[in-house]
Design a protein around this motif. Sequence first.
Motif, mmCIF file in Angstrom:
data_model
loop_
_atom_site.group_PDB
_atom_site.id
_atom_site.type_symbol
_atom_site.label_atom_id
_atom_site.label_comp_id
_atom_site.label_asym_id
_atom_site.label_seq_id
_atom_site.Cartn_x
_atom_site.Cartn_y
_atom_site.Cartn_z
ATOM 1 N N LEU A 73 70.180 50.857 15.335
ATOM 2 C CA LEU A 73 69.851 52.272 15.557
ATOM 3 C C LEU A 73 70.927 52.985 16.372
ATOM 4 C CD1 LEU A 73 66.024 51.964 16.266
ATOM 5 C CD2 LEU A 73 67.158 52.553 14.115
ATOM 6 N N THR A 74 71.374 52.344 17.440
ATOM 7 C CA THR A 74 72.388 52.973 18.292
ATOM 8 C C THR A 74 73.801 52.584 17.874
ATOM 9 O OG1 THR A 74 72.364 51.147 19.891
ATOM 10 C CG2 THR A 74 70.830 52.990 20.266
ATOM 11 N N ARG A 75 73.919 51.621 16.938
ATOM 12 C CA ARG A 75 75.204 51.104 16.457
ATOM 13 C C ARG A 75 76.033 50.528 17.608
ATOM 14 N NH1 ARG A 75 75.855 51.886 11.234
ATOM 15 N NH2 ARG A 75 78.102 51.637 11.236
ATOM 16 N N LYS A 76 75.334 49.872 18.534
ATOM 17 C CA LYS A 76 75.979 49.261 19.687
ATOM 18 C C LYS A 76 76.004 47.747 19.509
ATOM 19 C CE LYS A 76 75.682 48.955 24.702
ATOM 20 N NZ LYS A 76 74.925 49.320 25.898
ATOM 21 N N SER A 124 65.511 46.336 14.110
ATOM 22 C CA SER A 124 66.665 47.151 14.462
ATOM 23 C C SER A 124 67.679 46.414 15.325
ATOM 24 C CB SER A 124 66.220 48.428 15.162
ATOM 25 O OG SER A 124 65.633 48.122 16.400
ATOM 26 N N ILE A 125 67.372 45.200 15.766
ATOM 27 C CA ILE A 125 68.309 44.418 16.565
ATOM 28 C C ILE A 125 68.553 43.073 15.900
ATOM 29 C CG2 ILE A 125 68.702 43.270 18.773
ATOM 30 C CD1 ILE A 125 67.128 45.512 20.094
ATOM 31 N N GLU A 184 77.454 43.312 10.491
ATOM 32 C CA GLU A 184 76.027 43.411 10.173
ATOM 33 C C GLU A 184 75.675 42.507 9.000
ATOM 34 O OE1 GLU A 184 72.725 46.635 8.516
ATOM 35 O OE2 GLU A 184 74.755 47.321 8.983
ATOM 36 N N LYS A 213 74.699 40.585 20.184
ATOM 37 C CA LYS A 213 73.577 41.445 19.798
ATOM 38 C C LYS A 213 74.094 42.720 19.151
ATOM 39 C CE LYS A 213 70.511 39.751 23.425
ATOM 40 N NZ LYS A 213 71.024 38.446 23.256
ATOM 41 N N ASN A 271 72.595 46.428 17.770
ATOM 42 C CA ASN A 271 71.511 47.391 17.646
ATOM 43 C C ASN A 271 71.852 48.313 16.488
ATOM 44 O OD1 ASN A 271 69.808 49.683 17.898
ATOM 45 N ND2 ASN A 271 69.429 49.141 20.036
ATOM 46 N N THR A 322 61.234 47.946 16.169
ATOM 47 C CA THR A 322 62.437 47.522 16.869
ATOM 48 C C THR A 322 62.875 46.111 16.533
ATOM 49 O OG1 THR A 322 61.127 46.833 18.767
ATOM 50 C CG2 THR A 322 62.044 49.060 18.827
ATOM 51 N N SER A 323 61.972 45.255 16.099
ATOM 52 C CA SER A 323 62.372 43.885 15.792
ATOM 53 C C SER A 323 63.381 43.855 14.644
ATOM 54 C CB SER A 323 61.162 43.014 15.472
ATOM 55 O OG SER A 323 60.545 43.460 14.293
#
Length: 142
Positions: free
Chosen positions: A26-29, A14-15, A48, A22, A24, A11-12
């Motif tokens: 993975l969730t593209r949020k 992925s954000i 990104e 912020k 994310n 996860t480090s």
Amino acid sequence: IHAVARRAAGTSQSILAVADLKMNLLTRKVTRGGPAIELTAREFSLLEHLLRSPGRVLTRVEICERVWDYNFDPGTNLVDVYVQRIRKKVDGDFPAKLIETIRGVGYRIRADATTAPFRSTPTKPKRGASRGSGTMAIRRDR
């Protein structure tokens, strides 16, 4: 070895975050200060790219090649238009602006960004500042 270590971290990677922005992966949020920000696929990709290199100036050529996968046409304002759209969504209602234009070069996300506002133009020294005051006065002889 580095790839295995990155996968183990999970996860480090992925954000992405700078100040209160912020992303994310993975969730593209994307959020800034709480509420979610709606971005198109290209806007997400461009943001990104900026967030992966905070503080580093990315040229228009580099952005165009990485985000759109084609060579940059110097006559196009494609990158400028997309950065303007992202700015409205990301920086719009916030006093601290995270996306910075480096005139004649490109764009960057401020690495030193905090939630406090900053001045985008340098302040001019006061006329007649004394030499021992710790400030520098610019004197021009005509």
